[in-house]
Design a protein around this motif. Structure first.
Motif, short mmCIF file in Angstrom:
data_model
loop_
_atom_site.label_atom_id
_atom_site.label_comp_id
_atom_site.label_asym_id
_atom_site.label_seq_id
_atom_site.Cartn_x
_atom_site.Cartn_y
_atom_site.Cartn_z
N PHE A 120 -75.74 -3.50 1.69
CA PHE A 120 -75.64 -2.06 1.50
C PHE A 120 -74.43 -1.50 2.26
CE2 PHE A 120 -76.81 2.17 3.27
CZ PHE A 120 -76.88 2.90 2.09
N MET A 121 -74.24 -1.96 3.49
CA MET A 121 -73.13 -1.48 4.30
C MET A 121 -71.78 -1.87 3.67
SD MET A 121 -72.48 -2.14 8.37
CE MET A 121 -72.52 -3.93 8.22
N LEU A 122 -71.67 -3.09 3.20
CA LEU A 122 -70.41 -3.54 2.63
C LEU A 122 -70.08 -2.80 1.34
CD1 LEU A 122 -70.66 -7.38 3.31
CD2 LEU A 122 -69.25 -5.69 4.52
N GLN A 123 -71.10 -2.33 0.62
CA GLN A 123 -70.86 -1.53 -0.57
C GLN A 123 -70.16 -0.21 -0.23
OE1 GLN A 123 -74.68 -0.98 -2.40
NE2 GLN A 123 -74.91 -3.14 -2.96
N HIS A 124 -70.30 0.22 1.02
CA HIS A 124 -69.74 1.50 1.45
C HIS A 124 -68.54 1.32 2.38
CE1 HIS A 124 -73.82 2.58 0.13
NE2 HIS A 124 -73.31 3.76 -0.15
N THR A 125 -67.91 0.15 2.35
CA THR A 125 -66.82 -0.15 3.28
C THR A 125 -65.73 0.90 3.24
OG1 THR A 125 -67.22 -2.54 3.28
CG2 THR A 125 -65.00 -1.79 3.86
N GLN A 126 -65.21 1.21 2.06
CA GLN A 126 -64.10 2.14 1.99
C GLN A 126 -64.49 3.53 2.43
OE1 GLN A 126 -60.87 1.10 1.38
NE2 GLN A 126 -60.55 3.13 2.30
N ARG A 127 -65.69 3.96 2.05
CA ARG A 127 -66.15 5.29 2.47
C ARG A 127 -66.30 5.35 3.98
NH1 ARG A 127 -71.12 7.82 3.31
NH2 ARG A 127 -72.33 6.04 2.55
N LEU A 128 -66.78 4.29 4.58
CA LEU A 128 -66.92 4.26 6.04
C LEU A 128 -65.55 4.36 6.72
CD1 LEU A 128 -69.63 1.45 6.37
CD2 LEU A 128 -69.92 3.88 6.93
N TYR A 175 -64.31 7.53 9.14
CA TYR A 175 -64.13 7.35 10.58
C TYR A 175 -62.68 7.15 11.01
CZ TYR A 175 -69.18 7.16 10.72
OH TYR A 175 -70.51 7.48 10.61
N ARG A 176 -61.77 7.26 10.07
CA ARG A 176 -60.35 7.19 10.46
C ARG A 176 -60.01 8.47 11.23
NH1 ARG A 176 -57.73 3.24 8.38
NH2 ARG A 176 -58.97 3.21 6.46
N TYR A 177 -59.23 8.34 12.28
CA TYR A 177 -58.86 9.46 13.16
C TYR A 177 -60.08 10.05 13.87
CZ TYR A 177 -54.46 9.02 10.70
OH TYR A 177 -53.31 8.52 10.15
N THR A 178 -61.01 9.16 14.23
CA THR A 178 -62.13 9.56 15.09
C THR A 178 -62.04 8.75 16.38
OG1 THR A 178 -63.63 7.90 14.13
CG2 THR A 178 -63.59 10.11 13.12
N PHE A 179 -63.02 8.91 17.23
CA PHE A 179 -63.01 8.27 18.55
C PHE A 179 -64.31 7.50 18.76
CE2 PHE A 179 -63.89 8.92 23.25
CZ PHE A 179 -63.02 7.94 23.69
N ALA A 227 -65.91 5.27 16.93
CA ALA A 227 -66.81 5.27 15.78
C ALA A 227 -67.67 4.02 15.72
CB ALA A 227 -66.01 5.41 14.49
N ASP A 228 -67.28 2.96 16.45
CA ASP A 228 -68.08 1.74 16.45
C ASP A 228 -69.46 1.98 17.05
OD1 ASP A 228 -65.86 1.80 18.64
OD2 ASP A 228 -67.52 0.75 19.60
N GLU A 229 -69.63 3.06 17.82
CA GLU A 229 -70.93 3.40 18.39
C GLU A 229 -71.76 4.29 17.46
OE1 GLU A 229 -69.91 5.47 21.92
OE2 GLU A 229 -69.27 3.68 23.01
N ILE A 230 -71.22 4.58 16.29
CA ILE A 230 -71.82 5.61 15.44
C ILE A 230 -72.03 5.16 14.00
CG2 ILE A 230 -71.39 7.91 14.46
CD1 ILE A 230 -70.02 8.64 17.12
N PHE A 231 -71.13 4.37 13.44
CA PHE A 231 -71.14 4.20 11.99
C PHE A 231 -72.36 3.44 11.49
CE2 PHE A 231 -69.37 0.05 12.84
CZ PHE A 231 -69.58 -0.72 11.70
N VAL A 232 -72.83 2.40 12.19
CA VAL A 232 -74.01 1.67 11.74
C VAL A 232 -75.26 2.53 11.90
CG1 VAL A 232 -75.49 -0.32 12.14
CG2 VAL A 232 -73.02 -0.60 12.19
N GLN A 233 -75.38 3.18 13.06
CA GLN A 233 -76.55 4.05 13.30
C GLN A 233 -76.65 5.14 12.24
OE1 GLN A 233 -74.64 2.79 15.67
NE2 GLN A 233 -75.99 2.02 17.27
N THR A 234 -75.52 5.75 11.94
CA THR A 234 -75.51 6.86 10.98
C THR A 234 -75.81 6.38 9.57
OG1 THR A 234 -73.94 8.10 12.34
CG2 THR A 234 -74.08 8.70 10.01
N LEU A 235 -75.20 5.28 9.18
CA LEU A 235 -75.43 4.75 7.83
C LEU A 235 -76.89 4.40 7.62
CD1 LEU A 235 -74.07 3.85 5.14
CD2 LEU A 235 -73.90 1.57 6.15
N CYS A 236 -77.48 3.72 8.59
CA CYS A 236 -78.88 3.32 8.46
C CYS A 236 -79.80 4.54 8.47
CB CYS A 236 -79.25 2.36 9.59
SG CYS A 236 -80.86 1.58 9.38
#
Length: 294
Positions: A192-200, A204-208, A210-219
């Motif tokens: 599911f996560m890999l299906q959304h790779t480009q959207r992710l 999160y480009r030009y954020t700070f 985001a590695d602490e946020i993107f998995v938690q938020t997606l799930c």
């Protein structure tokens, strides 16, 4: 079902070698991403587990979306060799706290669960600052002190102040969550996560950080929310023993073996080559329990 170990490494390869000793098991496949900035690559090998060292390497910069890119690359490479019961994301200075029999049994009992840590308390200010503002020059969050870096830092500060004054916010429609970036995920969620790779990456480009946020938020914003192992406790949720104090991450020292050995959590981070005694104690304890020579 086999497990996949995904490792982000960039230094202190002596600890990475010991990590490989502890996860070298025929029930595991191991995938390692070594930061592109590393020139002298370590010689790594396993006897029982399949080992892939990614040839396509990313120049990973702290706080930048390149961390997310490297993680997604690891998940993508592992997914192509799957399916796996769980995909364990570790850093090269992490160690398991138990043998593979224990870890596989634990994951089997909790088959289908996502081991994702969620920070407790109100995280709205952290989230707003990190992913709802535009961060300029994100690859240079850690300044070298050069004139160019000082100029970038000044421009970034001004840009942030302008956004605060005028109430400029991005990603308003997303309900963000945060926690530790180190997770253990099921095959279905990785797909599911890999299906959304480009959207992710676009989000999160030009954020700070985001590695602490993107998995938690997606799930959290998906049908997989109900499969989260523990929402109330970040350590239990992620199955990672991590020493945080005053918003700072501390290394485990030689005096901490008792605490580490007594933990029921699966993994611990992070270790340091200045404290190799505790690393040796963990390796010896686990390998002895497994009937292996240390």
């Amino acid at each position: 079902m086999k497990h996949a170990y995904l490792i982000l490494a960039h230094n202190q390869f002596e600890i990475l070698e010991q990590l490989l000793v502890l996860i070298d098991d025929p029930r595991n496949d191991i995938f390692i991403h070594i930061d592109k900035k590393v020139v002298d690559l370590p010689v790594l090998q396993t006897e029982l587990a399949n080992l892939w060292i990614l040839e396509d390497r990313i120049d990973v910069r702290w706080g930048d979306v390149s961390v997310v890119e490297a993680e997604l690359l690891l998940f993508q490479q592992a997914y192509q060799h799957g399916p796996y019961g769980h995909y364990h994301l570790l850093s090269g200075v992490d160690l398991p706290l138990h043998g593979q029999d224990y870890i596989h049994a634990f994951c089997q009992v909790n088959s289908g669960k996502q081991f994702i840590g969620y920070s407790s308390g109100d995280q709205s200010l952290h989230i707003e600052r990190k992913v709802q503002r535009w961060h300029l020059f994100p690859r240079h969050f850690r300044s070298s002190g050069s004139l160019a870096d000082n100029l970038r830092r000044a421009i970034r500060f001004i840009g942030m102040r302008v956004q605060l004054v005028f109430g400029i916010r991005r990603n308003r429609a997303i309900q963000f969550k945060k926690g530790t970036q180190w997770v253990s995920l099921t095959h279905d969620f990785v797909a599911f996560m890999l299906q959304h790779t480009q959207r992710l990456l676009d989000t999160y480009r030009y954020t700070f950080c985001a590695d602490e946020i993107f998995v938690q938020t997606l799930c959290w914003n998906s049908n997989f929310r109900d499969s989260i192992y523990n929402l109330a406790d970040e350590a239990e949720g992620s199955q990672r023993l991590i020493r945080w104090k005053d918003n700072r991450l501390y290394d485990w020292g030689d005096q901490d073996f008792g605490l580490l050995h007594g933990s029921a959590l699966l993994f611990a981070r992070k270790f340091n080559t200045q404290h190799m005694k505790v690393v040796a104690q963990i390796v010896s304890t686990i390998t002895t329990a497994n009937g292996k020579a240390t």
